[in-house]
Design a protein around this motif. Structure first.
Motif, PDB file in Angstrom:
ATOM      1  N   PRO A 156    -111.052 -17.498 -27.674  1.00  0.00           N
ATOM      2  CA  PRO A 156    -111.817 -17.992 -28.830  1.00  0.00           C
ATOM      3  C   PRO A 156    -112.195 -16.901 -29.821  1.00  0.00           C
ATOM      4  O   PRO A 156    -112.178 -17.134 -31.035  1.00  0.00           O
ATOM      5  N   GLU A 157    -112.497 -15.718 -29.316  1.00  0.00           N
ATOM      6  CA  GLU A 157    -112.920 -14.630 -30.207  1.00  0.00           C
ATOM      7  C   GLU A 157    -111.783 -14.086 -31.064  1.00  0.00           C
ATOM      8  O   GLU A 157    -112.018 -13.345 -32.022  1.00  0.00           O
ATOM      9  N   GLN A 158    -110.543 -14.450 -30.742  1.00  0.00           N
ATOM     10  CA  GLN A 158    -109.401 -14.018 -31.546  1.00  0.00           C
ATOM     11  C   GLN A 158    -108.881 -15.112 -32.467  1.00  0.00           C
ATOM     12  O   GLN A 158    -107.950 -14.898 -33.243  1.00  0.00           O
ATOM     13  N   ALA A 159    -109.499 -16.290 -32.398  1.00  0.00           N
ATOM     14  CA  ALA A 159    -108.985 -17.433 -33.148  1.00  0.00           C
ATOM     15  C   ALA A 159    -109.082 -17.225 -34.654  1.00  0.00           C
ATOM     16  O   ALA A 159    -108.163 -17.590 -35.402  1.00  0.00           O
ATOM     17  N   LEU A 160    -110.165 -16.641 -35.126  1.00  0.00           N
ATOM     18  CA  LEU A 160    -110.327 -16.435 -36.566  1.00  0.00           C
ATOM     19  C   LEU A 160    -109.262 -15.494 -37.107  1.00  0.00           C
ATOM     20  O   LEU A 160    -108.651 -15.762 -38.153  1.00  0.00           O
ATOM     21  N   ASP A 161    -109.016 -14.395 -36.403  1.00  0.00           N
ATOM     22  CA  ASP A 161    -107.983 -13.450 -36.846  1.00  0.00           C
ATOM     23  C   ASP A 161    -106.615 -14.120 -36.837  1.00  0.00           C
ATOM     24  O   ASP A 161    -105.798 -13.885 -37.736  1.00  0.00           O
ATOM     25  N   ALA A 162    -106.343 -14.959 -35.822  1.00  0.00           N
ATOM     26  CA  ALA A 162    -105.061 -15.655 -35.747  1.00  0.00           C
ATOM     27  C   ALA A 162    -104.920 -16.640 -36.905  1.00  0.00           C
ATOM     28  O   ALA A 162    -103.837 -16.783 -37.493  1.00  0.00           O
ATOM     29  N   ALA A 163    -106.013 -17.309 -37.249  1.00  0.00           N
ATOM     30  CA  ALA A 163    -105.975 -18.244 -38.369  1.00  0.00           C
ATOM     31  C   ALA A 163    -105.717 -17.512 -39.678  1.00  0.00           C
ATOM     32  O   ALA A 163    -104.953 -17.984 -40.531  1.00  0.00           O
ATOM     33  N   ARG A 164    -106.338 -16.361 -39.854  1.00  0.00           N
ATOM     34  CA  ARG A 164    -106.106 -15.571 -41.066  1.00  0.00           C
ATOM     35  C   ARG A 164    -104.662 -15.093 -41.140  1.00  0.00           C
ATOM     36  O   ARG A 164    -104.041 -15.106 -42.203  1.00  0.00           O
ATOM     37  N   MET A 165    -104.121 -14.699 -39.994  1.00  0.00           N
ATOM     38  CA  MET A 165    -102.728 -14.256 -39.952  1.00  0.00           C
ATOM     39  C   MET A 165    -101.792 -15.399 -40.329  1.00  0.00           C
ATOM     40  O   MET A 165    -100.855 -15.218 -41.117  1.00  0.00           O
ATOM     41  N   ALA A 166    -102.057 -16.578 -39.774  1.00  0.00           N
ATOM     42  CA  ALA A 166    -101.218 -17.736 -40.082  1.00  0.00           C
ATOM     43  C   ALA A 166    -101.238 -18.030 -41.578  1.00  0.00           C
ATOM     44  O   ALA A 166    -100.221 -18.412 -42.161  1.00  0.00           O
ATOM     45  N   VAL A 214    -114.929 -25.594 -37.056  1.00  0.00           N
ATOM     46  CA  VAL A 214    -115.945 -25.552 -38.118  1.00  0.00           C
ATOM     47  C   VAL A 214    -116.216 -24.114 -38.537  1.00  0.00           C
ATOM     48  O   VAL A 214    -116.292 -23.793 -39.735  1.00  0.00           O
ATOM     49  N   ASP A 215    -116.355 -23.234 -37.565  1.00  0.00           N
ATOM     50  CA  ASP A 215    -116.649 -21.823 -37.860  1.00  0.00           C
ATOM     51  C   ASP A 215    -115.511 -21.161 -38.630  1.00  0.00           C
ATOM     52  O   ASP A 215    -115.753 -20.385 -39.569  1.00  0.00           O
ATOM     53  N   ILE A 216    -114.276 -21.466 -38.241  1.00  0.00           N
ATOM     54  CA  ILE A 216    -113.126 -20.868 -38.920  1.00  0.00           C
ATOM     55  C   ILE A 216    -113.037 -21.377 -40.358  1.00  0.00           C
ATOM     56  O   ILE A 216    -112.787 -20.604 -41.283  1.00  0.00           O
TER      57      ILE A 216
END
Length: 252
Positions: free
Chosen positions: A138-148, A184-186
């Protein structure tokens, strides 16, 4: 019961859970998880009203596509995907649910770019940190979303999770709620409310809880088709005859 009765019961369960949560049942897609199912079973499900099918195995996906088994329904890929098999999936399905690593994300984007298309994807999140399962922590999800968002070959549509087996009714509700909050957070961090509109969570045993928590896509197999038959791991040769009566599968 046949497909019509099974589908009616599942849709009724979805509708009940959605309305109790103040949601529109039409916002939830019933996706038929077709792992190990025959082309005939898939056709029967589509004829009975299924509009989306999800395959776990590249080998089965390829065979059913060649057999035109999904006609009338969209096709999703929901299983573990190896980077060396990306070329068999990208552009063949409307949505890949199981993007579980940066390496896989980049491989999908590169193949889509090569084909001149944009592949819709979901990020798989390993909410419980299970070593046996793939997915971004979960703590890497935001970075993965930004990369996508920076890769032109993919379009991020949302998140997917496979919680641990529930030990009691409602046991997975905490994971479903956690995935919804993560989305929601992302959205808030990225500042784009048109992404992450898909939450793929909930299966045969817990789809009601998933809908109550905000799922927009439930992946249902056994509750639709009945118990799943045994199957060899993908890539294994067909089983050999045993005693001249039926094939055996020593792996299951």
């Amino acid at each position: 019961m046949g497909f019509n009765e099974n589908i009616a019961n599942i849709r009724a369960g979805i509708a009940e859970a959605a309305r109790a949560a103040g949601r529109d049942p039409a916002d939830v897609t019933l996706l038929a998880a077709t792992k190990t199912r025959t082309s005939g079973e898939i056709r029967a499900a589509v004829a009975a009203g299924i509009t989306a099918c999800g395959e776990n195995r590249v080998q089965e996906l390829t065979a059913h596509l060649a057999d035109d088994a999904y006609r009338g329904a969209s096709v999703h890929f929901i299983g573990h995907l190896q980077t060396n098999k990306v070329k068999y999936v990208v552009g063949k399905v409307s949505l890949i649910h199981s993007v579980s690593s940066e390496k896989l994300l980049r491989a999908i984007a590169a193949q889509a770019d090569k084909l001149g298309l944009v592949q819709d994807i979901l990020l798989e999140i390993n909410l419980a940190g299970e070593a046996s399962k793939s997915g971004f922590p979960p703590e890497q999800a935001l970075d993965a979303a930004r990369m996508a968002g920076q890769l032109k070959g993919v379009r991020l549509r949302g998140l997917m999770c496979i919680p641990p087996p529930a030990l009691r009714p409602g046991g997975n509700l905490q994971f479903f709620e956690a995935l919804r909050q993560l989305a929601v957070d992302i959205r808030r961090e990225i500042g784009h409310n048109k992404i992450l509109d898909v939450l793929s969570m909930g299966m045969s045993g817990d789809y009601r809880d998933a809908v109550a928590a905000g799922s927009t896509c439930v992946r249902v197999g056994s509750a639709l088709f009945g118990p799943r038959p045994s199957a060899l791991p993908e890539g294994s040769p067909p089983p050999l005859p045993h005693d001249g009566r039926r094939p055996v599968n020593e792996h299951f």
